[in-house]
Scaffold this active site. Structure first.
Site, PDB file in Angstrom:
ATOM      1  N   LYS A  27     -52.790 -55.867  24.771  1.00 38.94           N
ATOM      2  CA  LYS A  27     -52.987 -54.472  24.370  1.00 38.94           C
ATOM      3  C   LYS A  27     -54.461 -54.159  24.601  1.00 38.94           C
ATOM      4  O   LYS A  27     -55.329 -54.691  23.912  1.00 38.94           O
ATOM      5  CB  LYS A  27     -52.614 -54.261  22.905  1.00 38.94           C
ATOM      6  CG  LYS A  27     -52.812 -52.817  22.455  1.00 38.94           C
ATOM      7  CD  LYS A  27     -52.695 -52.668  20.954  1.00 38.94           C
ATOM      8  CE  LYS A  27     -53.120 -51.267  20.545  1.00 38.94           C
ATOM      9  NZ  LYS A  27     -53.265 -51.129  19.082  1.00 38.94           N
ATOM     10  N   THR A  77     -51.674 -49.991   9.661  1.00 36.07           N
ATOM     11  CA  THR A  77     -52.259 -49.568   8.391  1.00 36.07           C
ATOM     12  C   THR A  77     -51.228 -49.017   7.418  1.00 36.07           C
ATOM     13  O   THR A  77     -51.291 -49.294   6.213  1.00 36.07           O
ATOM     14  CB  THR A  77     -53.353 -48.512   8.633  1.00 36.07           C
ATOM     15  OG1 THR A  77     -54.286 -49.020   9.593  1.00 36.07           O
ATOM     16  CG2 THR A  77     -54.086 -48.177   7.352  1.00 36.07           C
TER      17      THR A  77
END
Length: 257
Positions: free
Chosen positions: A96, A207
Site C-alpha cells: 500500500k 481508526t
C-alpha cells in the site's frame, strides 16, 4: 468471495492494525470483522524491537494476508525504500503506497505517488496506491502500472464518511473494471455500506474500529455493513425519485358512486 489481483478473498473488508488498546483486542477485532487482509506498517515493526517481533508473530497467527504500507513517508525515495524493505521483511510484493504531501490533512502527494508507483511497478510490486478521488490522477496511476486504486472518501482518521459522493460515483463509473477500494475517512458502519452500495469493491479502515469504545463489536458491525452494502448493490438498488410512486396497485379497486 472477492477476486483481487489473482487472489480469492472471503471478505471485502481490509483492516488496519494500529492504535488498538492491546494486542489481544486487535486479534479479537480481526477475527470478529471476518477480514482476510490486514495492513501493517514497516515503521512500527522496525521501531518496536522485541515488541515488534511479538506483534508480527501475533499477525501471522491470525492466518490473514499482509498488506504492508509506507505510512509516514513524505518523499518518493523514502516510500520506495520502505516498500523494498517491507517486501524483504513480510515476503510479499503487495504494497500500500502512501506518499504524504500535507502534515495537517495527510493528503497524498499525488505527483510523488505516481512517480513512486511507476518505480515500484517496474520492480515487480503490486501497488495499492492511497490516492484522492481525482480521475486524472487515477488515470496516471493506472498508466504507471497500478492494477487497483484506493481513493479516500475523507481525510485519514477524520471519520467524516464520504464527503464527495459525486466524485466517488464518477470514479466507479469511469473505471468499471478496475478494483476500487475506499481507503480513509470512514467513521461508521453506515459509511461503509454507503460506498459499497455505489459499487466499490472493498473498503479499508483502521481508526473507526481501533478507537471505538468496543473495537471488537465495531469490527463485527463493519464486517456486516460491508456485506450488506455489497449485497444491496448486487441486488439492484432503486433510483431515487422526486415524486411519490404508489406501492399498491390501483387496478381492481372498488368504485363507489
Amino acid at each position: 468471495m472477492f477476486e483481487l489481483l489473482g487472489t480469492t478473498l472471503p471478505s471485502r473488508l481490509l483492516l488496519g492494525t494500529a492504535q488498538y488498546p492491546s494486542p489481544a483486542i486487535l486479534a479479537d477485532a480481526v477475527k470478529a470483522s471476518g477480514t482476510s487482509v490486514v495492513t501493517v506498517s514497516l515503521r512500527r515493526e522496525m521501531a518496536g524491537g522485541r515488541a515488534g517481533e511479538k506483534f508480527w508473530s501475533l499477525i501471522r497467527s491470525l492466518g490473514v494476508r499482509i498488506l504492508p504500507n509506507t505510512a509516514g513517508c513524505h518523499s518518493v525515495k523514502e516510500a520506495v525504500t520502505t516498500a523494498k524493505m517491507a517486501r524483504d521483511v513480510f515476503g510479499t510484493s503487495w504494497i500500500k503506497l502512501e506518499v504524504i504531501g500535507s502534515h495537517d490533512t495527510l493528503q497524498p502527494d499525488v505527483f510523488g505517488l505516481v512517480e513512486g508507483a511507476r518505480i515500484l511497478c517496474e520492480d515487480g510490486f503490486s501497488v495499492f496506491p492511497y490516492t484522492t478521488d481525482d480521475l486524472v490522477v487515477a488515470e496516471r496511476l493506472l498508466e504507471a502500472g497500478c492494477r487497483v486504486l484506493m481513493p479516500w472518501c475523507a481525510p485519514i482518521g477524520s471519520a467524516l464518511g464520504p464527503v464527495n459522493m459525486t466524485a466517488l460515483r464518477s470514479m466507479r463509473g469511469h473505471f468499471p473494471d478496475v478494483p476500487l477500494i475506499v481507503d480513509a475517512g470512514l467513521g461508521r458502519p453506515s459509511h461503509a455500506a454507503t460506498v459499497m452500495e455505489l459499487g466499490f469493491d472493498a473498503v479499508l479502515l483502521n481508526t473507526a474500529v481501533a478507537r471505538a469504545a468496543d473495537p471488537v463489536g465495531m469490527a463485527r458491525a463493519f464486517g456486516k455493513a460491508v456485506d450488506a452494502g455489497r449485497e444491496a448493490f448486487s441486488s439492484g438498488l432503486l433510483e431515487p425519485r422526486e415524486v411519490a410512486v404508489p406501492s399498491t396497485p390501483i387496478f381492481g379497486r372498488a368504485v363507489f358512486s
